[in-house]
Design a protein around this motif. Structure first.
Motif, mmCIF file in Angstrom:
data_model
loop_
_atom_site.group_PDB
_atom_site.id
_atom_site.type_symbol
_atom_site.label_atom_id
_atom_site.label_comp_id
_atom_site.label_asym_id
_atom_site.label_seq_id
_atom_site.Cartn_x
_atom_site.Cartn_y
_atom_site.Cartn_z
ATOM 1 N N LEU A 71 29.594 46.602 56.495
ATOM 2 C CA LEU A 71 29.336 45.508 56.028
ATOM 3 C C LEU A 71 30.304 44.302 56.548
ATOM 4 O O LEU A 71 31.449 44.831 56.558
ATOM 5 C CB LEU A 71 29.164 45.602 54.364
ATOM 6 N N ASP A 72 29.934 43.215 56.817
ATOM 7 C CA ASP A 72 30.815 42.158 56.585
ATOM 8 C C ASP A 72 31.131 41.755 55.546
ATOM 9 O O ASP A 72 30.469 41.019 54.706
ATOM 10 C CB ASP A 72 30.071 40.979 57.821
ATOM 11 N N VAL A 73 32.279 41.648 54.989
ATOM 12 C CA VAL A 73 32.784 41.495 53.642
ATOM 13 C C VAL A 73 33.684 40.212 53.800
ATOM 14 O O VAL A 73 34.712 40.125 54.330
ATOM 15 C CB VAL A 73 33.607 42.653 53.001
ATOM 16 N N GLU A 74 33.097 39.338 53.102
ATOM 17 C CA GLU A 74 34.082 38.022 53.054
ATOM 18 C C GLU A 74 34.622 37.979 51.459
ATOM 19 O O GLU A 74 33.716 38.185 50.449
ATOM 20 C CB GLU A 74 33.251 36.967 53.166
ATOM 21 N N VAL A 75 35.672 37.455 51.316
ATOM 22 C CA VAL A 75 36.445 37.456 50.022
ATOM 23 C C VAL A 75 36.800 36.058 49.684
ATOM 24 O O VAL A 75 37.343 35.256 50.466
ATOM 25 C CB VAL A 75 37.777 38.233 50.140
ATOM 26 N N ARG A 76 36.340 35.350 48.565
ATOM 27 C CA ARG A 76 36.625 34.139 48.165
ATOM 28 C C ARG A 76 37.233 34.207 46.829
ATOM 29 O O ARG A 76 36.563 34.557 45.746
ATOM 30 C CB ARG A 76 35.449 33.216 48.036
ATOM 31 N N LEU A 77 38.618 34.133 46.590
ATOM 32 C CA LEU A 77 39.432 34.164 45.489
ATOM 33 C C LEU A 77 39.820 32.674 44.924
ATOM 34 O O LEU A 77 40.891 32.271 45.725
ATOM 35 C CB LEU A 77 40.262 35.218 45.538
ATOM 36 N N ASP A 78 39.498 32.353 43.940
ATOM 37 C CA ASP A 78 39.999 31.199 43.220
ATOM 38 C C ASP A 78 40.551 31.324 41.735
ATOM 39 O O ASP A 78 39.706 30.985 40.868
ATOM 40 C CB ASP A 78 38.927 29.892 43.285
ATOM 41 N N ILE A 79 41.718 32.437 41.640
ATOM 42 C CA ILE A 79 42.087 32.761 40.219
ATOM 43 C C ILE A 79 43.435 32.899 40.312
ATOM 44 O O ILE A 79 44.265 32.940 41.290
ATOM 45 C CB ILE A 79 41.223 34.266 40.144
ATOM 46 N N PRO A 80 43.889 32.510 39.005
ATOM 47 C CA PRO A 80 45.384 32.651 39.120
ATOM 48 C C PRO A 80 46.001 34.200 38.947
ATOM 49 O O PRO A 80 45.106 35.074 39.027
ATOM 50 C CB PRO A 80 45.491 32.185 37.431
ATOM 51 N N ASP A 81 47.301 34.465 38.784
ATOM 52 C CA ASP A 81 47.825 35.727 38.800
ATOM 53 C C ASP A 81 47.479 36.147 37.640
ATOM 54 O O ASP A 81 48.190 36.382 36.593
ATOM 55 C CB ASP A 81 49.237 35.792 39.304
ATOM 56 N N LEU A 82 46.626 37.249 37.818
ATOM 57 C CA LEU A 82 45.961 37.950 36.474
ATOM 58 C C LEU A 82 46.452 39.472 36.433
ATOM 59 O O LEU A 82 46.361 40.146 37.732
ATOM 60 C CB LEU A 82 44.730 38.281 36.257
ATOM 61 N N LEU A 83 46.914 40.042 35.391
ATOM 62 C CA LEU A 83 47.479 41.282 35.181
ATOM 63 C C LEU A 83 46.184 42.300 34.457
ATOM 64 O O LEU A 83 45.753 41.687 33.551
ATOM 65 C CB LEU A 83 48.884 41.475 34.522
ATOM 66 N N LEU A 84 45.973 43.320 35.097
ATOM 67 C CA LEU A 84 45.093 44.424 34.315
ATOM 68 C C LEU A 84 45.891 45.533 33.905
ATOM 69 O O LEU A 84 46.702 46.044 34.396
ATOM 70 C CB LEU A 84 44.197 44.738 35.555
ATOM 71 N N GLU A 85 45.213 46.034 32.696
ATOM 72 C CA GLU A 85 45.838 47.137 32.164
ATOM 73 C C GLU A 85 45.010 48.414 32.850
ATOM 74 O O GLU A 85 44.129 48.079 33.527
ATOM 75 C CB GLU A 85 45.401 47.300 30.560
ATOM 76 N N PRO A 86 45.534 49.296 33.070
ATOM 77 C CA PRO A 86 45.196 50.739 33.705
ATOM 78 C C PRO A 86 43.611 50.855 33.463
ATOM 79 O O PRO A 86 42.570 51.055 34.422
ATOM 80 C CB PRO A 86 45.945 51.711 33.557
ATOM 81 N N GLU A 87 43.192 50.858 32.164
ATOM 82 C CA GLU A 87 41.977 50.929 31.917
ATOM 83 C C GLU A 87 40.886 49.787 32.133
ATOM 84 O O GLU A 87 39.631 50.459 33.042
ATOM 85 C CB GLU A 87 41.706 51.186 30.243
ATOM 86 N N GLN A 88 41.391 48.726 32.300
ATOM 87 C CA GLN A 88 40.670 47.493 32.799
ATOM 88 C C GLN A 88 40.285 47.673 34.260
ATOM 89 O O GLN A 88 39.482 47.496 34.861
ATOM 90 C CB GLN A 88 41.251 46.314 32.428
ATOM 91 N N ALA A 89 41.365 48.242 35.124
ATOM 92 C CA ALA A 89 41.354 48.153 36.514
ATOM 93 C C ALA A 89 40.291 49.208 36.698
ATOM 94 O O ALA A 89 39.407 49.174 37.578
ATOM 95 C CB ALA A 89 42.697 48.191 37.044
ATOM 96 N N ALA A 90 40.398 50.380 35.985
ATOM 97 C CA ALA A 90 39.465 51.533 36.368
ATOM 98 C C ALA A 90 38.034 51.288 36.181
ATOM 99 O O ALA A 90 37.351 51.602 36.941
ATOM 100 C CB ALA A 90 39.710 52.698 35.535
ATOM 101 N N HIS A 91 37.785 50.368 35.060
ATOM 102 C CA HIS A 91 36.339 50.085 34.879
ATOM 103 C C HIS A 91 35.912 49.002 36.047
ATOM 104 O O HIS A 91 34.798 49.016 36.270
ATOM 105 C CB HIS A 91 36.201 49.381 33.400
ATOM 106 N N LEU A 92 36.664 48.168 36.184
ATOM 107 C CA LEU A 92 36.251 46.989 37.092
ATOM 108 C C LEU A 92 36.268 47.543 38.462
ATOM 109 O O LEU A 92 35.490 47.255 39.176
ATOM 110 C CB LEU A 92 37.697 45.892 37.087
ATOM 111 N N ALA A 93 37.226 48.450 39.022
ATOM 112 C CA ALA A 93 36.891 49.225 40.208
ATOM 113 C C ALA A 93 35.411 50.090 40.357
ATOM 114 O O ALA A 93 35.092 49.949 41.454
ATOM 115 C CB ALA A 93 38.090 49.984 40.409
#
Length: 481
Positions: free
Chosen positions: A359-381
């Motif tokens: 796939l041609d993947v384009e990334v558009r990020l307009d976010i501050p520096d956010l920190l994820l807890e390990p469980e949050q990162a696992a769910h989001l991934a």
């Protein structure tokens, strides 16, 4: 008999050259469509060269139909320009064939990287020599046409066809044989043989010219020997090449299917790890806590006893070590033991070769520096991985946009594709239900925007937290800003 065949060929010359051009032009168009697919195979990266060869070569052969007809209507200088353009197309098509052969040999070691430029160098030498100088030296345009065309065949067509044949065979043994696809391996070998045959038929047996090898080996000698005109031989070889390549290109679909299976297995493994992690946390860890409390209660009930007290202390230490080991194992199952950054997670997801190669993947990020807890990162991934996997399995998309923005104190993460879309009544599968459950655990919601023919967008909306403080009882995102 030969005289009859010769008369038949001259009578049906337009039909023969029309079919000849059609075979190669069709091959080029089909390969051009196939080359749009993403693949890690070297053949897919080299395929555009072969597609361009087919299209240009088909146009050149159609010139033998078009130019004689137009010669009765157009001025002589325009007919000469058409002859010049036809010869240029012939050489340019052989340049593409030569370049395809070099590309299939890759990746070349550093000391052989210069070989990639050999076809271009040979083409430039031909362009300055037989093409340009020949025009100034040879007075008759048809004589120049034969000489320039023959030298293009000898210098570009013959080596290009043979190297392309060798490259196809080498690629088959290096990259297709390990996939255990014997029918595709066989068809690639047939394609290699057809390519070698065409390299000889199209590169060596050209028009009659007054120099070697064209004065001995040419189209006329072949016809006098076997009684079949050379364009017919080339058309048959081109047809065999087209059929073999179409069969061999099934390897791209097999590659996609296998990679989707790998992603599905990885997703199942992730779900199983999470289940085990929850079991360890909710049952095993709580039982160890309970055992520790019982040991402390027994120690307080018995008081300090020189014989029992040290044993109780050892039991408590052993239980504490067991608790730490279980916690470490749970963190390992989740794949993370330290907090992570949202931007880093999204960028790594976009660079994942499982998706990037198809796939041609384009990334558009307009976010501050956010920190994820390990469980949050696992769910989001897991949510993003399932969204990308759905694009590969169902959307038939070419392009995906991964975007993230903060709006009205909520974080919005979207995966938008340009695929076939979905109907509003599309059934909800297990993957989508799992994504929504993970979004709920993150304290957010998952929304799907789609329409037939207009692509699909998966939106994940999450609440923003204040300086690392969780929002309500749900795991939240901490802004480190």
């Amino acid at each position: 008999m030969r005289e009859v065949l010769q008369a038949f060929f001259e009578t049906n010359r337009i039909i023969v050259y029309s079919v000849y051009g059609q075979v190669f032009f069709t091959t080029g168009v089909i390969l051009a469509i196939q080359s749009l697919r993403h693949s890690r195979l070297r053949l897919a990266q080299a395929l555009p060269w072969l597609a361009l060869f087919g299209v240009l070569h088909g146009l050149h052969e159609w010139g033998d139909v078009f130019i004689p007809i137009q010669a009765t209507y157009l001025p002589s200088f325009l007919v000469q320009l058409l002859h010049i353009a036809q010869v240029f197309l012939l050489a340019l098509s052989f340049l593409c064939l030569f370049q395809f052969g070099i590309s299939t040999l890759g990746p070349l070691p550093p000391r052989w990287r210069w070989a990639f430029w050999v076809p271009t160098g040979v083409f430039l030498i031909w362009l300055l020599g037989p093409f340009y100088v020949g025009l100034t030296v040879i007075p008759e345009i048809e004589a120049w046409h034969r000489v320039a065309g023959a030298t293009a065949r000898y210098s570009l067509g013959l080596p290009g066809g043979l190297i392309a044949a060798y490259g196809l065979r080498l690629h088959a043994h290096r990259h297709i044989a390990p996939l255990e696809l014997p029918h595709i391996l066989r068809t690639l070998r047939v394609a290699g043989l057809a390519m070698a045959g065409y390299g000889i038929a199209g590169g060596l047996f050209g028009p009659v010219v007054p120099f070697f090898p064209g004065n001995l080996l040419n189209e006329m000698t072949v016809f006098q020997t076997v009684g079949i005109p050379m364009p017919v031989w080339r058309s048959l070889l081109g047809l065999i090449l087209l059929i073999a390549l179409l069969r061999a290109l099934e390897v791209f679909q097999v590659e996609v299917d296998r990679r989707i299976e790998e992603m599905e297995r990885a997703n199942i493994l992730t779900l199983e790890r999470e289940r085990i992690g929850r079991e360890l946390h909710d049952r095993i860890l709580q039982q160890i806590y309970a055992a520790g409390l019982l040991v402390e209660a027994v120690r307080e009930h018995c008081g300090w006893n020189p014989k029992v007290g040290p044993l109780m202390e050892e039991m408590l230490l052993a239980l504490n070590r067991a608790i730490e080991d279980v916690r470490l194992y749970i963190a390992t199952l989740h794949g993370m033991s330290q907090p992570g950054h949202l931007r880093t997670l999204l960028e790594e997801m976009a660079r994942d070769p499982r998706f990037r190669s198809m796939l041609d993947v384009e990334v558009r990020l307009d976010i501050p520096d956010l920190l994820l807890e390990p469980e949050q990162a696992a769910h989001l991934a897991a949510i993003l991985s399932e969204a990308f996997s759905n694009v590969l399995r169902h959307a038939r998309a070419r392009r995906v946009v991964l975007e993230a923005q903060v709006k009205d104190d909520r974080l919005r993460i979207g995966v938008r594709d340009d695929g076939v879309g979905m109907r509003p009544d599309h059934p909800v599968g297990m993957g989508l239900r799992t994504m929504r459950e993970r979004a709920r655990l993150l304290g957010g919601v998952l929304r799907i925007e789609s329409a037939p023919g207009e692509g699909t967008t998966v939106w994940l909306e999450l609440p923003m937290a204040e300086k690392g403080r969780p929002l309500d009882e749900a795991p939240a995102l901490a802004d480190r800003g």
